[in-house]
Design a protein around this motif. Structure first.
Motif, PDB file in Angstrom:
ATOM      1  N   MET A  91       2.037   9.944  13.858  1.00  0.00           N
ATOM      2  CA  MET A  91       0.986   9.595  12.909  1.00  0.00           C
ATOM      3  C   MET A  91       1.152  10.377  11.616  1.00  0.00           C
ATOM      4  O   MET A  91       1.754  11.454  11.607  1.00  0.00           O
ATOM      5  N   PRO A  92       0.612   9.832  10.512  1.00  0.00           N
ATOM      6  CA  PRO A  92       0.688  10.589   9.254  1.00  0.00           C
ATOM      7  C   PRO A  92      -0.136  11.867   9.335  1.00  0.00           C
ATOM      8  O   PRO A  92      -1.133  11.936  10.067  1.00  0.00           O
ATOM      9  N   SER A  93       0.274  12.867   8.600  1.00  0.00           N
ATOM     10  CA  SER A  93      -0.513  14.088   8.467  1.00  0.00           C
ATOM     11  C   SER A  93      -1.233  14.045   7.131  1.00  0.00           C
ATOM     12  O   SER A  93      -0.650  13.686   6.104  1.00  0.00           O
ATOM     13  N   LEU A  94      -2.496  14.379   7.133  1.00  0.00           N
ATOM     14  CA  LEU A  94      -3.323  14.327   5.929  1.00  0.00           C
ATOM     15  C   LEU A  94      -4.061  15.649   5.805  1.00  0.00           C
ATOM     16  O   LEU A  94      -4.731  16.089   6.749  1.00  0.00           O
ATOM     17  N   ASN A  95      -3.925  16.293   4.663  1.00  0.00           N
ATOM     18  CA  ASN A  95      -4.547  17.590   4.438  1.00  0.00           C
ATOM     19  C   ASN A  95      -5.353  17.565   3.155  1.00  0.00           C
ATOM     20  O   ASN A  95      -4.882  17.080   2.114  1.00  0.00           O
ATOM     21  N   ASP A 135      -3.141  15.677   0.294  1.00  0.00           N
ATOM     22  CA  ASP A 135      -1.739  15.288   0.349  1.00  0.00           C
ATOM     23  C   ASP A 135      -1.429  14.740   1.732  1.00  0.00           C
ATOM     24  O   ASP A 135      -2.076  15.118   2.717  1.00  0.00           O
ATOM     25  N   ALA A 136      -0.484  13.857   1.823  1.00  0.00           N
ATOM     26  CA  ALA A 136      -0.137  13.185   3.076  1.00  0.00           C
ATOM     27  C   ALA A 136       1.375  13.120   3.223  1.00  0.00           C
ATOM     28  O   ALA A 136       2.111  13.101   2.238  1.00  0.00           O
ATOM     29  N   ALA A 137       1.816  13.112   4.499  1.00  0.00           N
ATOM     30  CA  ALA A 137       3.240  12.970   4.803  1.00  0.00           C
ATOM     31  C   ALA A 137       3.384  12.192   6.099  1.00  0.00           C
ATOM     32  O   ALA A 137       2.593  12.370   7.034  1.00  0.00           O
ATOM     33  N   THR A 319       5.793  10.684   1.375  1.00  0.00           N
ATOM     34  CA  THR A 319       4.880  11.736   0.952  1.00  0.00           C
ATOM     35  C   THR A 319       4.001  11.210  -0.173  1.00  0.00           C
ATOM     36  O   THR A 319       4.415  10.358  -0.969  1.00  0.00           O
ATOM     37  N   GLY A 320       2.821  11.697  -0.234  1.00  0.00           N
ATOM     38  CA  GLY A 320       1.903  11.280  -1.268  1.00  0.00           C
ATOM     39  C   GLY A 320       0.894  12.360  -1.574  1.00  0.00           C
ATOM     40  O   GLY A 320       0.604  13.220  -0.729  1.00  0.00           O
ATOM     41  N   TRP A 340      -1.989  11.141  -9.218  1.00  0.00           N
ATOM     42  CA  TRP A 340      -1.407  10.865  -7.900  1.00  0.00           C
ATOM     43  C   TRP A 340       0.108  10.823  -8.001  1.00  0.00           C
ATOM     44  O   TRP A 340       0.680  10.669  -9.075  1.00  0.00           O
ATOM     45  N   SER A 341       0.726  10.954  -6.853  1.00  0.00           N
ATOM     46  CA  SER A 341       2.183  10.796  -6.728  1.00  0.00           C
ATOM     47  C   SER A 341       2.478  10.259  -5.337  1.00  0.00           C
ATOM     48  O   SER A 341       1.781  10.579  -4.376  1.00  0.00           O
ATOM     49  N   PHE A 342       3.497   9.411  -5.209  1.00  0.00           N
ATOM     50  CA  PHE A 342       3.813   8.798  -3.923  1.00  0.00           C
ATOM     51  C   PHE A 342       5.266   8.366  -3.924  1.00  0.00           C
ATOM     52  O   PHE A 342       5.771   7.890  -4.950  1.00  0.00           O
TER      53      PHE A 342
END
Length: 484
Positions: A91-95, A135-137, A319-320, A340-342
């Motif tokens: 699963m994605p990690s979201l912080n 941020d997410a990865a 990554t985003g 934002w960045s992705f």
């Protein structure tokens, strides 16, 4: 960009690299273990066949309270939690992130380059930067590295579950074995006490004959010697009795001596002498928990080999980052502060000093070891059943002969006493006949104990007796902490 991401996501559903696991051949034949053995399914509640309510109750208590079984239950929960940790990589990690930074630029740093361009130089006051965002990865599992890791974790859960079943089966068998041995020792104590009473009667007879002048003092002294010899055999048996009571107390999580009153004297050993159905040999791999655990361990090793293969391929991660950034806290939550960045990132292993190659060879070697361990578990189980069947059959034949010997030895002892009382035989014949009868009775009692122990060993070798307990692994910490 969108098409690229969709393409990567589609690739992540493809088959994983590395070897796929398939259950190995057991090599066990679809026939009885030995000629003449019954091929029906073994009784999963085999201990009830001894028809001893105390034994049945103790086995149930041991299954619920034994410390080894409870520890194995916690290990199942541990493996499940570890599986959850491994599966989280799918699963994605979201912080979330929030920060306020106060910064002063050095006048002698980069700003000093502007001194010659701007009259009087540049004087930048301290800056406060306000940021709120996340941020997410997410690793795109194209090559199946994460899926293979989860597969290995699932197999480890199966290993821990079967190890718990193996611990349960071992505890049940040990409880039954210790109980049968305890009853056997108590029977031997009863036999010895009976012979002590007989020896006292013979001593009384010798004293009476001496008083009448019909026998010498030698007869009475020989009688006393044999009586004391019998009495000297009691303490070792009583020590064994105490140790077995304590062993059973330990198995049910009780202090020493806790079961002493409950496990009072017994006059016979529990026996279940009916023919034991053993099933066909090929069923052994399904019932024996140690074989099941060895197969699951092989599955885990195979999946870990797949992980090692996947490590040779590029790692692609999406990554985003999105957030609100402003030097003025009053404008932080305006739309103009949004940024934002992705995008994907690719990591390709180029040089690692042989780490990946050696890791793959290590995993392949561990997989080969697991395959040999599985084969060894199969072969050991097969030998265990055959040896137990032979031992039980031969001990049954021996028990029949010993029972016949006891009948004849006791009859001979009675005849010798009667003839001595009538004055037609020597007193040594009486002592010899009584000694022979005692030895025969003790051997018969020991044989009865061995019969029970051999039956327990056969049931354990067959791998039955856990089916009605712990049908599934615990799903929560509370279930693990409270296996009852």
């Amino acid at each position: 960009m969108r098409k690229t991401i969709l393409f990567l996501l589609a690739l992540s559903g493809c088959n994983a690299v590395g070897p796929d696991f398939s259950p190995p051949e057991t090599g066990l034949p679809d026939r009885a273990f030995v000629a003449g053995a019954r091929t029906g399914a073994p009784d999963p509640m085999w201990w009830a066949g001894f028809r001893d309510p105390t034994l049945t109750a103790l086995v149930g208590e041991a299954a619920n309270t034994n410390l080894d079984v409870r520890t194995a239950t916690l290990r199942v929960a541990e493996s499940r939690f570890q599986r959850g940790v491994t599966a989280s990589a799918q699963m994605p990690s979201l912080n979330g992130d929030a920060k306020v930074t106060r910064e002063q630029y050095s006048q002698n740093g980069i700003l000093s380059l502007m001194n010659g361009l701007v009259p009087g130089g540049i004087d930048v006051p301290p800056i406060t930067d306000n940021y709120v965002g996340f941020d997410a990865a997410w690793e795109i599992d194209i090559w199946g590295r994460v899926r293979r890791s989860v597969e290995a974790a699932d197999a480890q859960v199966q290993v821990s579950e079967d190890q718990r079943r193996d611990a349960l089966l071992s505890v049940m068998a040990e409880t039954a074995r210790d109980y049968i041995q305890l009853r056997g020792v108590q029977v031997q104590i009863g036999v010895l006490n009976d012979n002590i009473r007989i020896a006292q009667e013979i001593l009384k007879l010798a004293d009476e004959r001496q008083a009448k002048g019909l026998a010498s003092a030698l007869d009475a002294e020989n009688a006393r010697s044999q009586l004391e010899g019998y009495r000297a055999q009691l303490p070792p048996l009583e020590q064994q009795e105490s140790e077995l009571v304590n062993a059973l107390s330990f198995l049910v999580d009780q202090p020493p001596g806790a079961l002493k009153t409950r496990l009072g004297q017994a006059r016979k050993s529990p026996l279940a002498l009916g023919a034991v159905p053993t099933g066909v040999a090929s069923d052994l791999a399904r019932r024996r928990p140690d074989i099941r655990a060895a197969e699951a361990q092989l599955h885990a090793a195979t999946a870990q080999t797949g992980v090692a293969v996947a490590n040779f391929y590029p790692t692609i991660t999406l990554t985003g980052q999105a957030g609100l950034d402003s030097l003025n806290p009053d404008t932080l939550f305006r739309g103009s502060s949004f940024q934002w960045s992705f995008g994907p990132s690719v990591t390709l292993p180029i040089f690692n000093g042989g780490r990946l190659t050696n890791t793959l060879e290590l995993r392949e070697t561990q997989q080969q070891q697991a395959a040999l361990a599985y084969r060894k578990a199969i072969l050991r189980a097969w030998h265990d059943v055959v040896n137990a069947l032979v031992a039980l059959r031969l001990e049954k034949a021996r028990h029949v002969r010993l029972s016949e010997q006891v009948v004849h030895a006791r009859k001979a002892a009675e005849i010798a006493r009667d003839r001595y009382r009538d004055g037609v035989t020597d007193f040594l014949n009486v002592l010899s006949a009584e000694r022979t009868a005692l030895i025969a009775e003790q051997e018969q009692a020991r044989s009865a104990t061995l019969l029970g122990v051999d039956q327990v060993q056969l049931y354990k070798a067959l791998g039955g007796g856990w089916e009605g307990f712990f049908p599934a692994a615990p799903d929560s910490r509370s279930a693990a902490l409270n296996p009852n």
